[in-house]
Design an enzyme around this catalytic site. Structure first.
Site, mmCIF file in Angstrom:
data_model
loop_
_atom_site.group_PDB
_atom_site.id
_atom_site.type_symbol
_atom_site.label_atom_id
_atom_site.label_comp_id
_atom_site.label_asym_id
_atom_site.label_seq_id
_atom_site.Cartn_x
_atom_site.Cartn_y
_atom_site.Cartn_z
ATOM 1 N N CYS A 6 -14.615 2.389 -22.667
ATOM 2 C CA CYS A 6 -15.738 2.982 -21.973
ATOM 3 C C CYS A 6 -16.657 1.936 -21.370
ATOM 4 O O CYS A 6 -17.601 2.260 -20.665
ATOM 5 C CB CYS A 6 -16.537 3.868 -22.921
ATOM 6 S SG CYS A 6 -17.293 2.954 -24.287
ATOM 7 N N GLU B 247 0.834 -1.197 0.000
ATOM 8 C CA GLU B 247 0.000 0.000 0.000
ATOM 9 C C GLU B 247 0.868 1.245 0.000
ATOM 10 O O GLU B 247 1.936 1.256 0.598
ATOM 11 C CB GLU B 247 -0.858 0.059 1.259
ATOM 12 C CG GLU B 247 -2.013 -0.886 1.282
ATOM 13 C CD GLU B 247 -2.898 -0.588 2.480
ATOM 14 O OE1 GLU B 247 -4.061 -0.964 2.442
ATOM 15 O OE2 GLU B 247 -2.427 0.028 3.434
ATOM 16 N N CYS C 257 -16.257 -2.681 -24.852
ATOM 17 C CA CYS C 257 -15.209 -1.723 -25.162
ATOM 18 C C CYS C 257 -14.362 -1.524 -23.913
ATOM 19 O O CYS C 257 -14.885 -1.217 -22.852
ATOM 20 C CB CYS C 257 -15.802 -0.382 -25.595
ATOM 21 S SG CYS C 257 -14.534 0.884 -25.750
ATOM 22 N N HIS D 159 -18.248 17.619 -25.851
ATOM 23 C CA HIS D 159 -18.781 18.942 -25.520
ATOM 24 C C HIS D 159 -18.950 19.110 -24.013
ATOM 25 O O HIS D 159 -18.681 20.177 -23.461
ATOM 26 C CB HIS D 159 -20.132 19.157 -26.217
ATOM 27 C CG HIS D 159 -19.985 19.515 -27.659
ATOM 28 N ND1 HIS D 159 -19.362 20.673 -28.078
ATOM 29 C CD2 HIS D 159 -20.354 18.868 -28.792
ATOM 30 C CE1 HIS D 159 -19.361 20.723 -29.402
ATOM 31 N NE2 HIS D 159 -19.962 19.625 -29.862
ATOM 32 N N HIS E 148 -15.621 2.105 -33.387
ATOM 33 C CA HIS E 148 -15.806 2.648 -32.048
ATOM 34 C C HIS E 148 -14.459 2.957 -31.403
ATOM 35 O O HIS E 148 -14.236 4.005 -30.799
ATOM 36 C CB HIS E 148 -16.564 1.628 -31.203
ATOM 37 C CG HIS E 148 -16.801 2.067 -29.791
ATOM 38 N ND1 HIS E 148 -17.848 2.886 -29.437
ATOM 39 C CD2 HIS E 148 -16.113 1.833 -28.652
ATOM 40 C CE1 HIS E 148 -17.807 3.118 -28.127
ATOM 41 N NE2 HIS E 148 -16.753 2.491 -27.626
#
Length: 887
Positions: free
Chosen positions: A708, A125, A705, A831, A720
């Site tokens: 995403c 960690e 995918c 956008h 894509h």
DNA sequence: CATGGTATATCG
DNA sequence: CGATATAC
């Protein structure tokens, strides 16, 4: 140790702190070592014939079958017959964690590429303060050099939100203007969001460079980052926004907070009659201070408000190196010979590790702490004694330790016996600490080396790429936020540890192969860790020049000795006759002979090294040279009469203990509170990924995918992916890409359009194999030309682009551009991302690239920078509801 | 009997 | 400095 530093309350939410936690680390290490078992249920056990060994780590497939730590191997098999049970290596009768320590270091080295503010918290960690990197990225975003798009946040969860999309939406929504407090929170949380994109890269880098997967928590402080990391476990990351804290606390048991997981936490709950963190907020600081400690009280008071001011301090190496072993129940040590034996074993391991440490870190431990626990009248009494550590010699360490125990124990031996301990020992431990750097070694020519070394500034942390800042001076003039905050606070470090030539070279090598990242490394003033820091120039009176010389010889000698010892071991048997005898005797009384074997060998070896080191004055110490040593051992051993009664058959230690590590099992309750996370069906390779997407299987064949997480119709996959690629490009590249694509479409040819565009940021094209693990930001860059041509034809035959534009494209209502239907959502994300940037823009004053090499001139950037008043929202773009909709 | 080995921080 | 606590 006082390495703890706090930031000021003012900056309580200014940092971006990350806790990276390796998932069932030991299992992963074993998997990597034995690829054949990959993907199968696994539990790492410590060798122990008893019941199949003690489980110390369980991977997720095994957890799914109900296997947990605390189980023995046999038990695990009942739950999961196909389970693989790799064992922790055993050396000298005890577990050997070297393998895992090395693996942990490997990981830490990758992490270190991202920020010098790395604090290793355990073998698996580490905390990272990536505030500066985040600020740099925000600036890049404002400059259009980086786009925070959905694919940058795959596998990212946000406490209190259904998905990241919602979180982003909230952050990019500038309509509601609230109190300045809220605005501050928003600014802070945007940093977390941006930080998450970096953490994704960090985790991807870890995966790529080491093959290991990890989870991470992203918050404004260590405690919360740690807590948050556990919310979504295997291979995922979670953000904890400020506003989500209150709700989180409502169902968060006090015990879940690091530091309150033990007795203190219980007390807190009892005394205050509370169970959840939210209930802690009602108590005044003074009350907390009076019931608990002042410090604790203050800490809890702040913690109740989501505040933890502890800074992340650079710490890479352990401050102590030790080993220990328990001798439970019947295995308790009752005889002197047995005690001596185990002290030797422990001393051997410690010495070995110390030598290695000396090699790697050029430092020397000066203090040896012996700890042990004896059973006195049915009660366990533990003690620790610290003594000077004057030499890295097994024999010396072992005998000194024994002497310390004797000295400290009243009635060490049973009256009338020279071998039977008065009180059985159930635990033994040796630990070396108080390290001092051997640094300096300022020799003439060497000095130059160092100069260039530090001048380079790129030191070890900086990646290989010369991108690092030169000049170790200071701040990138970054946002002041930092100034007051984290790193800044860590005003502690300063001195660059000096290292000897060997070190220098090592560093250079490392740098050369370092893997680091693409982007600019953060300079960050404090360069080094403070591992060496304790070595304030003052503290150590240099051993002076002459030593510089000795340093190297030392090594040689050491190696020589090692060789010798190795050889010695082989033929050592005879040397230690006396010992042997005793050993034998003990053995006789002992059910388990094999364990004791090494004893004689060590002895002889030890003597050798002892003598040598003395001659060469290898280790110097202010303390008195206790020239005594060796005898004691022999002596005691001798006395150690074979009275079988002595050993009561106790010596048998080693087989039983399981060792270590342990990753907490985050499985259960942990996440219960807020962000639940249950979905985890098949653990194949990449568990995680698709949590966001409801497992609705389309009728058509789809592919997940990796960027995403969306399910993409098989025949559209390539396209894509291409769009993801496009989206990952910088604004400029994007424009070029678009233009290129347009002209191509217009021309209907393969015109070598947009080329060039060598952006500093290598955009990568996702690999085409949908099965690949979630390694984002891989490095398989693809040139734009190739990308374009690909899109245009070749490869996959049926590419959608072949139809007329009107059929496959549609005009974006926002920008009026024609966008491929398949990319509409992505385009909209773009956008939205842009909007977010605008939002960001208001938060930050344009920062300057820190060019100045030398000019240590602190960037004057008045603290107003970030504090800058947020400008009123202006552009209203369409609702961001679609943003990250996929996720 | 028996998770068990490490590491670190803090209080007195 | 030593005992104790905490957590991985």
């Amino acid at each position: 140790m006082s390495t703890k530093t706090n930031i000021s309350l003012k900056n309580k939410f200014d940092r971006v702190v990350v806790l990276v936690d390796m998932d069932c680390f030991y299992c992963q290490v074993e998997e990597k070592l034995t690829p054949e078992i990959k993907g199968k249920p696994i539990a790492v056990v410590q060798y122990n014939p008893w019941q199949g060994g003690g489980i110390i780590a369980v991977n997720y497939p095994a957890r799914a079958k109900g296997v947990t730590r605390h189980m023995r191997g046999d038990e695990a098999k009942q739950h999961c017959p196909e389970i693989e049970l790799p064992q922790v290596p055993q050396v000298r009768g005890k577990a050997d964690l070297t393998r895992y320590r090395e693996a942990g270091k490997e990981v830490a080295e990758v992490l270190k590429c991202f920020t010098p503010l790395l604090e290793r918290a355990s073998i698996d960690e580490a905390y990272l303060d990536i505030t500066e990197r985040v600020l740099v990225r925000i600036r890049e975003m404002n400059e259009g050099k980086f786009q925070l798009l959905p694919d940058k946040l795959v596998n990212t969860f946000v406490v209190g939100y259904e998905n990241i999309g919602e979180f982003v939406k909230k952050l990019s929504n500038n309509s509601d203007d609230q109190s300045s407090d809220k605005l501050e929170y928003k600014k802070s949380d945007i940093k977390l969001l941006v930080g998450a994109s970096i953490v994704n890269e960090i985790r991807a880098a870890v995966k790529e460079k080491t093959g290991y997967e990890c989870s991470a928590g992203i918050a404004h402080n260590k405690i919360l980052a740690k807590l948050t990391a556990g919310f979504h476990k295997p291979n995922k990351q979670t953000i904890l926004p400020i506003d989500s804290i209150p709700k989180l606390y409502e169902t968060l048991p006090v015990k879940k907070v690091k530091g309150l997981g033990g007795k203190l936490g219980e007390q807190v709950c009892e005394v205050l009659k509370i169970k959840f963190m939210s209930e802690l907020e009602q108590f005044p600081e003074s009350l907390l201070q009076q019931h608990f400690e002042e410090r604790m009280g203050s800490w809890m008071y702040l913690m109740a408000r989501g505040i933890d001011l502890e800074a992340v301090t650079a710490k890479f190496h352990s401050k102590s190196i030790g080993c220990c072993k328990r001798f439970p129940g019947k295995n308790a040590i009752t005889g002197l010979a047995t005690l001596t034996h185990w002290l030797s074993e422990l001393a051997t391991e410690v010495a070995e590790r110390l030598e290695k440490d000396l090699d790697e870190n050029n430092r020397t431990a000066k203090l040896l702490t012996v700890s042990y626990c004896q059973q006195i009248d049915d009660v366990d009494v533990s003690s620790t004694r610290s003594i000077p550590l004057v030499a890295y010699e097994i024999e010396r360490i072992a005998t000194d330790a024994l002497e310390a125990i004797k000295r400290n124990t009243d009635r060490f031996l049973k009256t009338n016996s020279t071998t039977v301990l008065n009180n059985a020992i159930k635990f033994l431990g040796l630990s070396a600490g108080k390290f001092e750097s051997n640094g300096a070694t300022k020799g003439g020519g060497i000095k130059e080396m160092f100069q260039s070394y530090s001048a380079k500034g790129a030191t070890a942390e900086e990646g290989p790429s010369g991108m690092g800042r030169r000049k170790s001076s200071t701040e990138p003039a970054m946002l002041e936020v930092l100034d007051a905050a984290p790193s800044a606070t860590g005003t502690s470090e300063k001195i660059k540890p000096k290292k000897d030539i060997k070190h220098f070279l090592q560093q250079q090598c490392k740098g050369a192969i370092a893997v680091c990242e693409d982007e600019p490394k953060l300079p960050h003033s404090e360069g080094e860790t403070q591992d060496t820091k304790p070595v304030s120039s003052a503290t150590k009176v240099q051993y002076s020049d002459p030593l510089a010389e000795t340093v190297k010889p030392k090594k040689d000698i050491k190696h020589f000795l090692q060789q010798q010892s190795t050889a010695a071991k082989k033929s050592a048997s005879e040397d230690s006759q006396q010992l042997k005898t005793e050993t034998v005797e003990e053995k006789a009384a002992n059910p388990d002979p094999d364990q004791m074997k090494p004893e004689g060998g060590y002895k002889s070896v030890l003597h050798q090294s002892t003598a040598k080191s003395k001659d060469h004055n290898i280790i110097e110490l202010k303390s008195i040279h206790n020239v005594v040593e060796t005898n004691s051992t022999n002596h005691s051993k001798r006395e150690e009469t074979p009275t079988s009664a002595t050993y009561n058959g106790n010596i048998e230690p080693d087989k039983n203990q399981p060792v270590t590590e342990t990753k907490r099992d985050e499985t259960l309750e942990n996440s219960s509170s807020t962000a639940e996370a249950k979905p985890q069906p098949n653990y194949k390779e990449t568990y995680a990924e698709f949590n966001f997407i409801p497992p609705v299987e389309p009728a058509i064949v789809t592919v997940d995918c990796q960027q995403c997480g969306s399910k993409i119709p098989e025949n559209e996959y390539i396209s894509h992916q291409d769009f993801h690629f496009a989206l990952s490009l910088s604004q400029q590249q994007r424009d070029e890409f678009r233009n290129g694509l347009k002209s191509k479409l217009a021309a209907g040819t393969n015109a070598a359009a947009a080329k060039g565009t060598k952006s500093p940021i290598p955009a990568k094209r996702p690999s085409k194999t949908p099965s690949g693990p979630a390694t984002h930001s891989s490095s398989s860059g693809v040139s734009i030309e190739r990308f374009l041509s690909k899109t245009r034809s070749i490869d996959e035959g049926p590419i959608i682009a072949s139809t007329s534009e009107t059929e496959t494209h549609s005009r974006c209502p926002e920008c009026g551009k024609m966008i491929a239907l398949l990319a509409i959502s992505e385009h909209q994300d773009y956008h939205v991302a842009k909007r977010l940037q605008q939002e960001l823009h208001r938060l930050e004053a344009p920062a300057q690239p820190q060019t100045g090499d030398t000019a240590s001139t602190k960037r004057k950037r008045p603290s107003t920078a970030v504090e800058e008043i947020m400008l009123p929202a202006k552009q209203k773009v369409k609702p961001v509801s679609s943003y990250f909709s996929k996720l």
